[in-house]
Design an enzyme around this catalytic site. Sequence first.
Site, short mmCIF file in Angstrom:
data_model
loop_
_atom_site.label_atom_id
_atom_site.label_comp_id
_atom_site.label_asym_id
_atom_site.label_seq_id
_atom_site.Cartn_x
_atom_site.Cartn_y
_atom_site.Cartn_z
N LYS A 103 -31.63 28.70 38.89
CA LYS A 103 -30.81 28.68 40.12
C LYS A 103 -29.60 29.60 39.94
CE LYS A 103 -32.09 23.95 41.12
NZ LYS A 103 -31.81 22.60 40.73
N ASP A 131 -40.78 34.68 28.67
CA ASP A 131 -41.81 34.85 29.70
C ASP A 131 -41.17 35.13 31.06
OD1 ASP A 131 -40.76 32.28 29.60
OD2 ASP A 131 -42.56 31.33 30.40
N GLU A 172 -29.26 24.84 17.12
CA GLU A 172 -29.81 24.08 18.26
C GLU A 172 -28.73 23.15 18.82
OE1 GLU A 172 -32.70 23.98 20.20
OE2 GLU A 172 -31.47 22.46 21.16
N ASN A 183 -23.49 25.33 19.10
CA ASN A 183 -23.64 26.04 20.36
C ASN A 183 -23.59 27.54 20.06
OD1 ASN A 183 -23.37 27.22 22.88
ND2 ASN A 183 -21.90 25.71 23.63
N ASP A 235 -33.34 29.41 27.44
CA ASP A 235 -33.46 28.67 28.70
C ASP A 235 -33.21 29.62 29.88
OD1 ASP A 235 -34.08 26.16 27.67
OD2 ASP A 235 -31.98 25.60 27.42
#
Length: 204
Positions: free
Chosen positions: A114, A146, A60, A87, A110
Amino acid sequence: MPRIRQHVNPLKSDLLEIADVPRLAPRPGQPLEVELGCAEAHFLIDRASAEPHALLVGVEIRRELVEAVNLDGERRGLGNLRSVFANMSVDLPRLFGEASVRRFFLNFPDPWFKSRQHKRRVIGPGLIAELARALEPGGELYVMTDIFELALDAMAALESSPHYESAVGPWTFARANPYGAKSRRERRCEQEGAPIWRLLYRRV
Ligand SMILES: C[S@@+](CC[C@H](N)C(=O)[O-])C[C@H]1O[C@@H](n2cnc3c(N)ncnc32)[C@H](O)[C@@H]1O
């Protein structure tokens, strides 16, 4: 409780190589399972309770969450659960030895919607190749999201790699989560009735 940031840019310079990344090796014969981007580690807590002989590691990039998960694991008496501040895009070679990981879970990476932020997305040929190096032969890579576009990109990268085969058939999504564990985001999607796209591949 310290303030926890919602999102961290994994390309920020101080996160491009985290200095004190430990080497994580299971005991001989102990299966190692890793969730990449584990956040509060709800999924790993379920796994650690159900699989007391396995070592469960969360990777994490938000340090505050790593500390909170390790305290939570101690409080629950889960000696086989550990979260590490690292990372996933750069630190995995230092964290895990070759062919040492039984399962990688990538639960709801994540989305970075954009287009100028797409370069921050973690799934791509580089990560897919690094996971193949660290997976045991026959080891599993499970991805759920999702976001349909992310799921398709991940599937395209996995289908075009010689190192993986789908556990459910080529270009096919898995119908269900086979691990008896749920991530926080997965629970929220289920409550909201949002579709979840699941991929299950094996290291050839
Ligand atoms: C949308 S959350 C999903 C959390 C959890 N897996 C779930 O399903 O509820 C994505 C997580 O990945 C972490 N993350 C993003 N990029 C990362 C990176 N490069 N390395 C490690 N963790 C990362 C974020 O900080 C966040 O906690």
